[in-house]
Write a protein that holds these residues in place. Structure first.
Motif, mmCIF file in Angstrom:
data_model
loop_
_atom_site.group_PDB
_atom_site.id
_atom_site.type_symbol
_atom_site.label_atom_id
_atom_site.label_comp_id
_atom_site.label_asym_id
_atom_site.label_seq_id
_atom_site.Cartn_x
_atom_site.Cartn_y
_atom_site.Cartn_z
ATOM 1 N N ARG A 141 0.823 -1.204 0.000
ATOM 2 C CA ARG A 141 0.000 0.000 0.000
ATOM 3 C C ARG A 141 0.864 1.264 0.000
ATOM 4 N N LYS A 154 2.093 1.900 -3.575
ATOM 5 C CA LYS A 154 1.010 2.334 -4.461
ATOM 6 C C LYS A 154 0.596 3.772 -4.171
ATOM 7 N N ALA A 198 3.608 -0.240 -9.636
ATOM 8 C CA ALA A 198 2.233 -0.477 -9.197
ATOM 9 C C ALA A 198 1.451 -1.273 -10.243
ATOM 10 N N ASN A 257 -0.089 -5.075 -9.770
ATOM 11 C CA ASN A 257 -1.499 -5.389 -10.023
ATOM 12 C C ASN A 257 -1.649 -6.532 -11.022
ATOM 13 N N TYR A 268 -3.431 -10.092 -10.249
ATOM 14 C CA TYR A 268 -4.551 -10.538 -11.076
ATOM 15 C C TYR A 268 -4.251 -11.908 -11.681
ATOM 16 N N GLY A 310 3.474 -7.653 -5.177
ATOM 17 C CA GLY A 310 2.287 -7.947 -5.972
ATOM 18 C C GLY A 310 1.525 -9.153 -5.460
ATOM 19 N N GLU A 322 0.003 -8.376 -1.873
ATOM 20 C CA GLU A 322 -1.195 -7.539 -1.920
ATOM 21 C C GLU A 322 -2.418 -8.344 -2.332
ATOM 22 N N GLN A 354 -5.232 -4.800 -12.726
ATOM 23 C CA GLN A 354 -6.346 -4.564 -11.808
ATOM 24 C C GLN A 354 -5.973 -5.013 -10.396
ATOM 25 N N ASP A 355 -6.222 -4.156 -9.425
ATOM 26 C CA ASP A 355 -5.943 -4.475 -8.023
ATOM 27 C C ASP A 355 -7.014 -5.435 -7.528
ATOM 28 N N GLY A 368 -6.863 -6.898 -4.507
ATOM 29 C CA GLY A 368 -6.957 -6.834 -3.045
ATOM 30 C C GLY A 368 -6.746 -8.195 -2.419
#
Length: 507
Positions: A14, A17, A42, A46, A50, A80, A83, A149-150, A152
């Motif tokens: 975080r 990013k 970043a 992501n 993904y 990556g 996250e 795409q994040d 999460g």
């Protein structure tokens, strides 16, 4: 009314990013002529997250093994995946197949990401059904097919990484480190060391699987700075990089400084004028007084920090430059947010000057050992972490590390702490480094033996060592023998391997 903070979790990635949103074109990582801006970092984080969820079949809590030397992809892989809620086991790329197998049995990875130079280890994964991605073309193909795409998936109390101990006393243990620990370590490093922050350039020498080396590299990319990966360990290349690349901070182990100070005196005539360093951080094992003195003389008196910690407890203490030579035998006071206790064998608090076992409690503590509840319960006691290091706190509150409890020597029924003897011998002119071990003896149980590394430009007379020991140490603390070595054996984390030293006398 309660506020749900799960969407604002304190995770390691975080920080990076948030920098990407504010300073997208700032360079985050440099390595071997390549660079990544924060925006690129970043996006690639992501894409990897993904791909892990939607292409590779991984889910939060899965484990990925990362076997790589220091490459530009290393940080983005760790961040990556983490996250996305996936745990990264950062393994020593120099492990043999025999050493790697029990670690794979322990962490049961779903995926392995492997350096192109390590394909000879890939066969260890063939009979385990583990997916493999090779860095380079294979890895880039995976990223190109994924959306930026994040996804999460991580919370601050989730595992971020598994760091395996060196295993010098047995099978390596997996130290599980949470996001919270590493994220707060980055913030504390910025406050303590003054070399992390916007446009600060940090030279990363240590291998990324090294707990401290990885932590300091992450601190560099957490606040708008640049992590500069260095792929050589020779002293001349390090000094040249410091002179030419506008480096503000560097993390070293004593081996780095020894090699640097083995260079001729004339190499340092104008060095202090040419470098941009704000901070030198030393960790892994104690710096000898001579190495400290030379570093202050050649680099400047306001740079060197000596830090003590463990993979399990994180950074525990730091000796700041202004006190370094005032208390050269100490590792300083408690690091930001850390509490320290020295306890005797009954668990009672030691008085100032008494030697006992060091316990630490703070926001950087690990979650436990993977699959080892018994060993975790022996290491974490009521929230306090111990790795069985012996220490003493002096009247001013400074911490002195006396060695490992397993390295304590019992001679004639009396405890002898190697660090006490080592500190005396280290004052002898010509002594660069020293390590004391106990050898079996029929009469005394154990006797002391000294292994000494002379400075490359110094003349050392062994009689001087005996003379100083006789003047400053009681008889049972005096080494019965001295062996000269060109260097002390160390593991990949820089810690002295006393077990290897004892083998000099194995029958």
């Amino acid at each position: 009314m309660s506020l749900d903070l799960s969407s604002a979790a304190l995770t390691v990635g975080r920080n990076s990013k948030s920098v990407a949103a504010r300073f997208p074109t700032q360079v985050a990582i440099e390595a071997l002529g390549e660079s990544r801006t924060y925006a690129e970092l970043a996006e690639r984080m992501n894409r990897l997250g993904y791909a892990a969820h939607h292409q590779l079949g991984l889910s939060p809590g899965s484990t990925v093994v990362l076997l790589s030397f220091n490459r530009i992809e290393y940080i983005e892989i760790a961040l990556g995946l983490a996250e996305a809620g996936i745990v990264v086991a950062t393994l020593n790329p120099l492990l043999t197949a025999q050493e790697l197998r029990p670690i794979l049995d322990d962490c049961s990875p779903s995926l392995a990401i492997i350096d192109t130079d390590l394909q000879d280890l890939a066969h260890c994964l063939d009979d385990r059904g583990v997916q493999k991605i090779t860095l380079g073309h294979d890895y880039e193909t995976v990223l190109s097919r994924a959306l930026p795409q994040d996804v999460g998936g991580a919370s601050e109390t989730d595992a971020f990484a598994i760091c395996y101990t060196s295993g010098t006393t047995g099978t390596p243990k997996g130290v599980v480190i949470p996001h919270r620990s590493r994220a707060l370590t980055s913030l504390a490093c910025q406050a303590e060391y003054q070399c992390f922050g916007y446009k600060k350039r940090f030279l990363a020498l240590a291998p990324m699987f090294h707990g401290a080396g990885f932590a300091f590299a992450l601190a560099a990319v957490g606040h708008g700075g640049t992590c500069v990966l260095h792929d050589k360990s020779d002293a001349e290349s390090i000094l040249t990089r410091l002179e030419n690349d506008n480096i503000h901070g560097i993390f070293v182990v004593p081996t780095h400084l020894k090699r640097i100070h083995d260079l001729p005196d004339e190499r340092f005539l104008d060095f202090a004028k040419n470098h941009s360093l704000d901070t030198i951080i030393s960790n892994a094992s104690a710096l000898s007084p001579r190495l400290k003195r030379l570093t202050v003389e050649r680099f400047g008196g306001d740079l060197l920090h000596e830090t003590y910690g463990s993979t399990e407890a994180g950074i525990v203490t730091n000796m700041r430059p202004d006190l370094l030579m005032v208390k050269p035998e100490s590792v300083g006071g408690a690091f930001l947010g850390v509490e320290i206790q020295i306890r005797d064998e009954n668990g009672s608090l030691c008085e100032a000057g008494e030697i006992g076992e060091l316990f630490a409690r703070g926001p950087y503590n690990f979650l436990g050992y993977l699959n080892r509840p018994q060993e975790t319960s022996e290491t974490v006691i009521d929230g306090w972490v111990t790795v069985q290091d012996l220490a003493m706190q002096d009247a001013d509150g400074a911490i002195h590390i006396m060695g490992r409890s397993k390295d304590m020597i019992v001679s004639g029924g009396i405890n002898v702490y190697p660090a006490e003897v080592e500190s005396v011998i280290a004052t002898v002119p010509g002594v660069l480094e020293v390590a004391i071990v106990g050898l079996a003896d029929d009469e005394w149980g154990e006797v002391l033996h000294a292994f000494v590394v002379p400075g490359s430009n110094d003349t050392l007379d062994l009689r001087d060592i005996h003379t100083v020991c006789q003047a400053e140490l009681v008889r049972y603390k005096q080494p019965k023998g001295i062996t000269l070595l060109s260097e002390l054996p160390r593991n990949a984390s820089g810690k002295i391997l006393k077990k290897v030293l004892r083998k000099h006398f194995d029958p």
